[in-house]
Design a protein around this motif. Structure first.
Motif, PDB file in Angstrom:
ATOM      1  N   SER A   4       4.266  31.640  17.212  1.00  0.00           N
ATOM      2  CA  SER A   4       3.520  32.245  16.110  1.00  0.00           C
ATOM      3  C   SER A   4       2.758  33.488  16.537  1.00  0.00           C
ATOM      4  O   SER A   4       2.102  34.112  15.726  1.00  0.00           O
ATOM      5  CB  SER A   4       2.555  31.223  15.507  1.00  0.00           C
ATOM      6  N   THR A   5       2.849  33.877  17.812  1.00  0.00           N
ATOM      7  CA  THR A   5       2.108  35.040  18.294  1.00  0.00           C
ATOM      8  C   THR A   5       2.446  36.308  17.514  1.00  0.00           C
ATOM      9  O   THR A   5       1.535  37.012  17.088  1.00  0.00           O
ATOM     10  CB  THR A   5       2.313  35.235  19.803  1.00  0.00           C
ATOM     11  N   PRO A   6       3.720  36.635  17.292  1.00  0.00           N
ATOM     12  CA  PRO A   6       3.999  37.859  16.533  1.00  0.00           C
ATOM     13  C   PRO A   6       3.391  37.827  15.132  1.00  0.00           C
ATOM     14  O   PRO A   6       2.865  38.824  14.659  1.00  0.00           O
ATOM     15  CB  PRO A   6       5.519  37.915  16.477  1.00  0.00           C
ATOM     16  N   THR A   7       3.429  36.674  14.483  1.00  0.00           N
ATOM     17  CA  THR A   7       2.875  36.551  13.136  1.00  0.00           C
ATOM     18  C   THR A   7       1.376  36.795  13.137  1.00  0.00           C
ATOM     19  O   THR A   7       0.874  37.562  12.319  1.00  0.00           O
ATOM     20  CB  THR A   7       3.183  35.158  12.550  1.00  0.00           C
ATOM     21  N   ILE A   8       0.650  36.179  14.040  1.00  0.00           N
ATOM     22  CA  ILE A   8      -0.791  36.364  14.040  1.00  0.00           C
ATOM     23  C   ILE A   8      -1.149  37.807  14.405  1.00  0.00           C
ATOM     24  O   ILE A   8      -2.089  38.372  13.868  1.00  0.00           O
ATOM     25  CB  ILE A   8      -1.539  35.346  14.923  1.00  0.00           C
ATOM     26  N   LEU A   9      -0.368  38.424  15.280  1.00  0.00           N
ATOM     27  CA  LEU A   9      -0.641  39.820  15.621  1.00  0.00           C
ATOM     28  C   LEU A   9      -0.465  40.733  14.416  1.00  0.00           C
ATOM     29  O   LEU A   9      -1.255  41.661  14.204  1.00  0.00           O
ATOM     30  CB  LEU A   9       0.268  40.276  16.769  1.00  0.00           C
TER      31      LEU A   9
END
Length: 61
Positions: A4-9
């Motif tokens: 989910s890192t790309p989404t939160i970024l």
């Protein structure tokens, strides 16, 4: 399990954009960004508090 890192970024960047627009007094533009964020948060299982925390320079306790 997905990363989910790309989404939160993406949404932290939108949150920062929202904050910048507010600081610049561009409330109409900020309102559109806020609406976009508000619509996305339930779909990505995040809250405004999550974005605020992720956007801050403070470590998560």
């Amino acid at each position: 399990m997905t990363n989910s890192t790309p989404t939160i970024l993406i949404w932290v960047n939108q949150y920062k954009k929202y904050q910048q627009l507010i600081e610049q007094g561009l409330s109409d533009e900020a309102s559109g960004v806020k609406r976009e964020i508000d619509e996305a948060l339930p779909l990505i299982d995040l809250t405004w508090k999550d974005l605020e925390q992720a956007a801050s320079d403070e470590p998560i306790p």
